[in-house]
Design an enzyme around this catalytic site. Structure first.
Site, PDB file in Angstrom:
ATOM      1  N   ASP B  51       0.816  -1.207   0.000  1.00  0.00           N
ATOM      2  CA  ASP B  51       0.000   0.000   0.000  1.00  0.00           C
ATOM      3  C   ASP B  51       0.853   1.261   0.000  1.00  0.00           C
ATOM      4  OD1 ASP B  51      -2.528  -1.124  -0.019  1.00  0.00           O
ATOM      5  OD2 ASP B  51      -2.609  -1.323   2.160  1.00  0.00           O
ATOM      6  N   TYR B 109       6.958 -10.054   7.256  1.00  0.00           N
ATOM      7  CA  TYR B 109       6.719  -8.617   7.405  1.00  0.00           C
ATOM      8  C   TYR B 109       7.142  -8.165   8.801  1.00  0.00           C
ATOM      9  CZ  TYR B 109       3.764  -8.221   3.214  1.00  0.00           C
ATOM     10  OH  TYR B 109       3.288  -8.200   1.928  1.00  0.00           O
TER      11      TYR B 109
END
Lengths: 243, 243
Positions: B51, B109
């Protein structure tokens, strides 16, 4: 009353501390925030100039103002009117004779050198990317020459106006964490670009372009041409100001 | 030939990885650089979407191209045509059937939470500033509920199209360094906004807004309303992709 602010700023997007006619500076942005919070125009005195893109982990300024805003609410009130790359950490009322510039007795700066072949996307604004070999022990040996009282006229950019170019360096420590070399220097004052020229000179000693065994002679020469280059601004952080 | 690039990017100034009609994205900037270096238009396949404002410490992409540029010169050639917040770390020729997206078997992540009253000027783009109290041990206890295979439909933003919402989490580690809490999560795949919603849920457990003892029930509920908020993008870093 005389208000002292302790703040930090990421200098990436500013043309330094000092107010400029056209460019955006930390001082001009802070003056506007103070005006918005207090409805008063203040003359903000900073602890020193910083160049464009130079950072401050801890900066000190003061201004005389007549305001009803409680001092304990000042940091949050100012931060609400400041961009998020300038953060007021604390505010306090200080004696009338406190001046952030003249009252300072010593300052500590940090200079960071990333010594890798490849640049780093996350450090581009927070370190000097030096891709040539650096011998850390040569840098550490050369650093000793800067300690104590010297005439640092050979380590100053042109265009300054000061009474004397003699300064005292209390400590100059070098650390290595992986590929990052950090130089921490503490002194009673610094000439224009002095920290960046010392950083550039130590890098040149580490790289062999200047013989580290000549360090004492380079400092004693008072000759800008014998020093190294001016290291770029993004590696420089004002770390502490002592009063 | 099929070329694999390993790169990093600071996502602050990009509208994510994926090409967009109007906004600047990492993929569109990289496509232009590849075209400038090779004089060929390449269809670049990324290992996944990120994003706007999300970072990649290690991203992988590939593209099929006919070029005379030697593979060992590719990183420097591309970096010369890229802004300094995108850095190609290495380039290699891979088998024709390698696809950066479909060939990935797991990803890691990192999510960073700065738990301080005051914001930090230097971390504004690289961590979530969470100013309310966080009980680290409650977060750590709650994290266990996410391990293993679950239907994570309750931890996905609307608007996705996937065959299944079942994913396996191999590890979810929490670390605390001073005021910084880091969450590292490894899984075989992640739904849209899944890492950010897990981070937001763990923060809510640490803050007491969600009872950490209900963690298993929250995961099993498959109900987005029982999870926490979607943590903001700037705290998220793609750390590693495994093939």
């Amino acid at each position: 009353m005389n208000i002292r602010l302790d703040l930090q700023y990421d200098g990436t997007n500013y043309h330094g501390w000092q107010i400029q006619p056209r460019d955006i500076t930390v001082q001009s942005v802070l003056m506007r925030a103070v005006a918005e919070v207090t409805s008063r125009r203040a003359n903000i005195i900073g602890c020193g100039r910083t160049d464009a893109k130079v950072h401050a982990l801890h900066y000190v300024c003061n201004f005389d103002i007549d305001t009803t805003v409680p001092i304990e609410r000042m940091p949050h009130a100012l931060n609400a009117h400041l961009p998020d790359d300038i953060v007021i950490r604390s505010a306090s009322i200080v004696p009338d004779d406190f001046r952030a510039n003249q009252s300072a007795v010593k300052k500590t700066y940090l200079y960071r050198i990333l010594n890798t072949e490849m640049p780093d996307a996350f450090l581009r604004n927070y370190a000097w990317h030096f891709k040539y070999p650096l011998d850390f022990e040569k840098m550490r040996a050369g650093a000793k020459a800067f300690l104590g009282e010297h005439d640092f006229i050979g380590f100053a950019a042109a265009g300054f106006t000061v009474k004397t170019t003699v300064r005292t360096i209390y400590s100059l420590d070098l650390r290595k964490n992986g590929n990052m070399i950090e130089m921490e220097i503490c002194g009673n004052g610094f000439l224009y670009n002095m920290v960046r020229i010392i950083a550039g000179t130590l890098a040149y000693m580490g790289n062999g372009r200047i013989d580290y065994r000549d360090a004492d002679a380079v400092v004693a020469s008072r000759d800008r041409n014998r020093a190294g280059i001016t290291a770029p601004p993004q590696g420089l952080f004002l770390k502490e100001v002592f009063y």
